[in-house]
Design an enzyme around this catalytic site. Sequence first.
Site, mmCIF file in Angstrom:
data_model
loop_
_atom_site.group_PDB
_atom_site.id
_atom_site.type_symbol
_atom_site.label_atom_id
_atom_site.label_comp_id
_atom_site.label_asym_id
_atom_site.label_seq_id
_atom_site.Cartn_x
_atom_site.Cartn_y
_atom_site.Cartn_z
ATOM 1 C CG HIS A 1 -2.057 -1.014 1.106
ATOM 2 N ND1 HIS A 1 -2.556 -1.494 -0.097
ATOM 3 C CD2 HIS A 1 -2.762 -1.648 2.083
ATOM 4 C CE1 HIS A 1 -3.525 -2.370 0.163
ATOM 5 N NE2 HIS A 1 -3.661 -2.489 1.467
ATOM 6 C CG HIS B 1 -7.895 -0.726 2.488
ATOM 7 N ND1 HIS B 1 -8.488 -1.532 3.432
ATOM 8 C CD2 HIS B 1 -6.796 -1.403 2.059
ATOM 9 C CE1 HIS B 1 -7.774 -2.630 3.597
ATOM 10 N NE2 HIS B 1 -6.735 -2.577 2.759
ATOM 11 C CD GLU C 1 -8.306 -3.816 -0.234
ATOM 12 O OE1 GLU C 1 -7.141 -3.420 -0.438
ATOM 13 O OE2 GLU C 1 -8.559 -4.803 0.494
#
Length: 341
Positions: free
Chosen positions: A97, A172, A306
């Site tokens: 991420h 998210h 996601e």
Amino acid sequence: MSDRLKEPRLFHLNNGTIRVSITNYGAAITSLFVPDKHGELADVVLGFDSVQTYMEGNPCYFGCIVGRVANRIKEGKFSLNGADYSLPINNGPNSLHGGNKGFDKVVWDVVEQKDGEQPSITFKYESSDGEEGYPGDVTVTATYTLASTNTLRLDMEAVTKNKPTPISLAQHTYWNLGGHKSGNILDHLVQLSASRITPVDENSIPTGELLPVKGTPFDFTSEKKVGISIGEVGIGYDHNYVLLEYSGQEKSGLNHAAKVKEPSSGRVLNLWTDAPGVQFYTANYVNGVAGKEGAVYGKHSGLCLETQGFPNAINQPNFPSIVVQPGEKYKHSMLFEFSVE
């Protein structure tokens, strides 16, 4: 731009049916109220009471936009145009991420706010060359819009000024359609518009193959309770589903990715996107997190959908490319459509 808008704070969009709060810290959705089959409102996203709590640490990535590259990059390494790049390792042996300080841990500028029938807010972030190890100056915008009575739309765009760079953003949010403090999501019904997944190795990195889900616990081609086969996939679902080949339903130029239904409230979420994949994640690593309104979030207390480029795509030549060239524009849209059944 006044300094006031550069401070982390909360912003609200309300169209009379959906009420959503978003902070410019990580461009995160902090609450989202939608009615159930009796018209009762509940907040259906996991999160914290104050912006301060997000800033003090949000290790589960509640509600935020993650980048420059969402999901995992193997060993935090990639090569591009003959140059080797190393990224922070923050998830086992991988970079996850966007690194230690990804787009979820920065204050975004607020560049536009609109009221009216389609209230919206646009955030912008300037990511500099070398930030978290990534090449190129990148400008990212994210616009949240209550596009109709029962839909929230997110449009993300990014351009790189001077160097090619991988870009793959994801939203998210953790959903619990029974309400954020109603317990686990094992009774939620899920349907995913995908007949294949990208299977992973022991470090959650895709092997490169595309595995048909038919006859496996990963099969959500028709509506199925999350809890039915979750015991057969280790600690839970955390897998990328391949949306590419599924041209079925379409809405506003986007393809159907997922349907989620919570039987007791009757709340339904349909998700539409133009991304090639969607990570289906069942909050396997959430454990005793002190959330808003005194809630304590445990394992499987929410689920994430996601939409994204494929994990580790920068190192997998057979995956759709996530490299953006100067002069090109990265675009990624999501439409969250709420209803009751």
